[in-house]
Design an enzyme around this catalytic site. Structure first.
Site, PDB file in Angstrom:
ATOM      1  CG  ASP A  25       2.347  -1.323  -9.465  1.00 23.12           C
ATOM      2  OD1 ASP A  25       2.305  -0.603 -10.478  1.00 23.12           O
ATOM      3  OD2 ASP A  25       1.934  -0.958  -8.342  1.00 23.12           O
ATOM      4  CG  HIS A  43      -0.227   2.240  -9.068  1.00 22.58           C
ATOM      5  ND1 HIS A  43       0.624   1.407  -8.370  1.00 22.58           N
ATOM      6  CD2 HIS A  43      -0.388   3.330  -8.289  1.00 22.58           C
ATOM      7  CE1 HIS A  43       0.957   1.966  -7.228  1.00 22.58           C
ATOM      8  NE2 HIS A  43       0.345   3.144  -7.151  1.00 22.58           N
ATOM      9  CG  HIS A  87      -0.488  -4.466  -5.299  1.00 19.91           C
ATOM     10  ND1 HIS A  87      -0.464  -3.092  -5.375  1.00 19.91           N
ATOM     11  CD2 HIS A  87      -1.449  -4.782  -4.390  1.00 19.91           C
ATOM     12  CE1 HIS A  87      -1.366  -2.593  -4.543  1.00 19.91           C
ATOM     13  NE2 HIS A  87      -1.977  -3.592  -3.948  1.00 19.91           N
ATOM     14  CB  SER A  89       2.686   4.755  -5.493  1.00 20.02           C
ATOM     15  OG  SER A  89       1.624   4.294  -4.719  1.00 20.02           O
ATOM     16  CG  HIS A  94      -3.866  -1.732  -7.676  1.00 14.28           C
ATOM     17  ND1 HIS A  94      -3.732  -1.165  -8.922  1.00 14.28           N
ATOM     18  CD2 HIS A  94      -2.612  -1.893  -7.194  1.00 14.28           C
ATOM     19  CE1 HIS A  94      -2.453  -0.972  -9.177  1.00 14.28           C
ATOM     20  NE2 HIS A  94      -1.746  -1.412  -8.143  1.00 14.28           N
TER      21      HIS A  94
END
Length: 259
Positions: free
Chosen positions: A118, A63, A115, A211, A113
């Site tokens: 990811d 992402h 996950h 992230s 979202h």
């Protein structure tokens, strides 16, 4: 000049300090200098972390995808010139083919979202120079154990409710939990390709801008920071990490096919 540009991109308080669906470090401490030499900063419209797994390859969260990236290596402070600091552009990015940015749930019909899968690999424009402040870390070869002591790191927000970039690399010690603990919070969105980590009493967590950074459990890279609750570090809301042991074949395949 590029540090001036970076300062503009990461202006304190900017909402784009973290990407949509981001995970966000709270309750941690300033990392010991050069103690996380595989940690990189991935700069695009947003700030993400990343991990150097080969001199030419960084792994981060899918992402964090963008059309253009800068990768900063060997840094402790994002805004100061440092002796081990390096900068690389990205030749090509590879999101996991099964990654889906948003899903629509039957309950709300609102996109949320997802996950799952990811992960994204970044092929650097030229290999990083391996030094005292820049090193690679190996991929895992064994399953992590629930209850393990883990360390997450990043330059993300240290405030649970505000997206304010940390100048100094932050570390936080958390525990690997059973996925059932995350299922209690995130329901069916938790699968066996994810790890659940945090502190059930709250107060310690990854946060906005973290992230794509590493989750190192018992000294082994086991996860990549993916997402969590907002605000960060709430009680009974651990965060979700991509479970790297489930993706080693894909990682090695991409790297082999793109020398």
């Amino acid at each position: 000049m590029w540090l001036q540009i970076l300062s503009l991109v990461l202006s304190v308080g900017r909402i784009d300090a973290a990407p949509p669906g981001q995970s966000r470090i709270v309750g941690g401490y300033k990392c010991e200098k050069n103690s996380q030499p595989w940690q990189v900063a991935v700069i695009n419209e947003y700030l993400c972390g990343g991990v150097l797994i080969d001199p030419s390859w960084v792994i981060t969260a899918a992402h964090c995808y963008s059309n253009n990236y800068q990768v900063l290596l060997g840094r402790n402070n994002l805004f100061k010139d440092e002796p081990f600091a390096q900068r690389r552009l990205v030749r090509q990015s590879f999101r996991h083919p099964d990654y889906i940015p948003l899903i629509v749930t039957n309950d709300t019909e609102q996109p949320v979202h997802d996950h799952s899968n990811d992960l994204m690999l970044l092929h650097l424009s030229e290999p990083a120079d391996i030094t005292g402040g820049v090193k690679v870390i190996d991929l895992p070869t064994k399953e992590p154990k629930v209850g393990s002591t883990c360390l997450a790191s990043g330059w993300g927000s240290t405030n649970p409710s505000e997206m304010v970039v940390s100048h100094d690399l932050q570390c936080v010690n958390i525990h690997l939990l059973s996925n059932e603990k995350c299922i209690e919070t995130y329901k069916d969105n938790v699968t066996d390709v994810m790890l659940c980590a945090g502190e059930m009493e709250g107060g310690k967590d990854t946060c906005a801008g973290d992230s794509g950074g590493p989750l190192i459990c018992d000294g082994v890279l086991q996860g990549i920071t993916s997402g969590g609750a907002t605000p960060c570090a709430k009680p009974k809301t651990p965060a979700i990490y991509a479970k790297l042991i489930k993706f080693t074949s894909w990682i090695k395949k991409v790297m082999k096919e793109n020398p």
